[in-house]
Write a protein that holds these residues in place. Structure first.
Motif, mmCIF file in Angstrom:
data_model
loop_
_atom_site.group_PDB
_atom_site.id
_atom_site.type_symbol
_atom_site.label_atom_id
_atom_site.label_comp_id
_atom_site.label_asym_id
_atom_site.label_seq_id
_atom_site.Cartn_x
_atom_site.Cartn_y
_atom_site.Cartn_z
ATOM 1 N N TYR A 32 4.845 -1.687 -6.040
ATOM 2 C CA TYR A 32 5.364 -2.962 -6.326
ATOM 3 C C TYR A 32 6.661 -3.169 -5.938
ATOM 4 O O TYR A 32 7.770 -2.559 -6.199
ATOM 5 N N GLN A 33 7.263 -4.026 -5.056
ATOM 6 C CA GLN A 33 8.422 -4.409 -4.602
ATOM 7 C C GLN A 33 9.074 -5.709 -5.034
ATOM 8 O O GLN A 33 8.611 -6.732 -4.305
ATOM 9 N N PRO A 34 10.292 -5.608 -5.878
ATOM 10 C CA PRO A 34 10.591 -4.623 -6.508
ATOM 11 C C PRO A 34 10.032 -4.330 -7.608
ATOM 12 O O PRO A 34 8.914 -5.068 -8.254
ATOM 13 N N ASN A 35 9.981 -2.879 -8.206
ATOM 14 C CA ASN A 35 9.238 -2.481 -9.329
ATOM 15 C C ASN A 35 9.787 -2.833 -10.596
ATOM 16 O O ASN A 35 9.156 -2.667 -11.649
ATOM 17 N N SER A 36 11.049 -3.370 -10.791
ATOM 18 C CA SER A 36 11.636 -3.785 -12.058
ATOM 19 C C SER A 36 12.425 -4.953 -11.828
ATOM 20 O O SER A 36 13.274 -5.323 -10.768
ATOM 21 N N ILE A 37 12.412 -5.981 -12.621
ATOM 22 C CA ILE A 37 13.010 -7.118 -12.544
ATOM 23 C C ILE A 37 13.480 -7.837 -13.904
ATOM 24 O O ILE A 37 13.127 -7.589 -14.730
ATOM 25 N N LEU A 38 14.555 -8.672 -13.881
ATOM 26 C CA LEU A 38 14.992 -9.420 -14.877
ATOM 27 C C LEU A 38 14.748 -10.921 -14.959
ATOM 28 O O LEU A 38 15.298 -11.385 -13.972
ATOM 29 N N ASP A 40 0.847 -1.296 -0.071
ATOM 30 C CA ASP A 40 -0.169 0.177 -0.232
ATOM 31 C C ASP A 40 0.877 1.188 -0.020
ATOM 32 O O ASP A 40 0.389 2.332 -0.331
ATOM 33 N N ASP A 41 2.018 1.100 0.214
ATOM 34 C CA ASP A 41 3.144 2.300 0.101
ATOM 35 C C ASP A 41 3.936 2.218 -0.951
ATOM 36 O O ASP A 41 4.377 0.962 -1.441
ATOM 37 N N ASN A 42 4.847 3.293 -1.276
ATOM 38 C CA ASN A 42 5.549 3.224 -2.352
ATOM 39 C C ASN A 42 7.042 2.720 -2.039
ATOM 40 O O ASN A 42 7.345 2.924 -0.957
ATOM 41 N N PRO A 43 7.663 2.014 -2.856
ATOM 42 C CA PRO A 43 7.041 1.866 -4.249
ATOM 43 C C PRO A 43 6.025 0.546 -4.024
ATOM 44 O O PRO A 43 6.395 -0.510 -3.090
#
Length: 199
Positions: free
Chosen positions: A79-85, A74-77
């Motif tokens: 999506y945790q993490p908001n970028s993955i590979l 519910d808090d930023n960020p």
């Protein structure tokens, strides 16, 4: 004629007749007999028994679990993490650790801003629906490329994430192709993918 009496002078007390005992005992015996019949059903022939899930070998990826877990907060960020590979053929799981429902959507037609969505050409979109607190959603990525997704309820709060999917290694490609051939219902979910993964 009473058979039990607590007071021989016909004063207050409990008495019962044989007729009253029979009215109670017969239904109790019937209930006992019926419950035993349901508790001990006859043996079912092996030809009509259900197959236990342990008898069907699961997919290797399902045994290991997801490649990556993304927490929805519910808090930023958010999506945790908001970028993955990851690599093609791997599975991502989104876990809602927040107090409200969240979602995972990569459909350009549902986005408020075009920049919040990216999907490789020809790949079907996906949407989790509402994932309630404590709930999970999984998706397996078979096609390399960039996937940008958002939460339907919180896109305005910048709840946007990104997954970059690299081509699979030769071993991974062979495993996915084998799974699609041995379990054709998975190939039906991803039309045209069995050729890509076999390369």
């Amino acid at each position: 004629m009473p058979i039990f009496a607590t007071n021989s002078a016909r004063g207050p007390g409990v008495s019962a007749s044989l007729r009253n005992i029979a009215l109670v005992a017969i239904p109790l015996l019937a209930i006992t007999w019926v419950s035993r019949a349901y508790a001990n059903p006859p043996d079912t022939p092996a030809s009509v028994r259900a197959t236990a899930t342990e008898e069907v070998p699961p997919l290797q990826a399902e045994v290991r679990g997801p490649t990556a877990i993304i927490k929805m907060s519910d808090d930023n960020p958010m999506y945790q993490p908001n970028s993955i590979l990851i690599r093609a053929g791997q599975t991502v799981e989104w876990l809602n650790t927040g107090q409200v429902s969240h979602s995972v959507v990569d459909d350009p037609a549902k986005a408020a801003k075009a920049d919040d969505v990216a999907i490789p050409t020809g790949v079907p979109t996906f949407a989790s629906g509402n994932v309630m607190p404590g709930g999970k959603y999984r998706h397996t990525f078979l096609t390399p490329g960039t996937y940008r997704y958002f939460c339907m309820s919180h896109e305005v709060d910048s709840m946007v994430g990104e997954i970059i999917v690299q081509p699979p290694t030769p071993d991974e490609a062979a495993r996915v192709a084998s799974q699609l051939k041995s379990q054709p219902w998975r190939a039906a979910d991803h039309p045209g993918r069995e050729d890509e993964t076999a390369r």
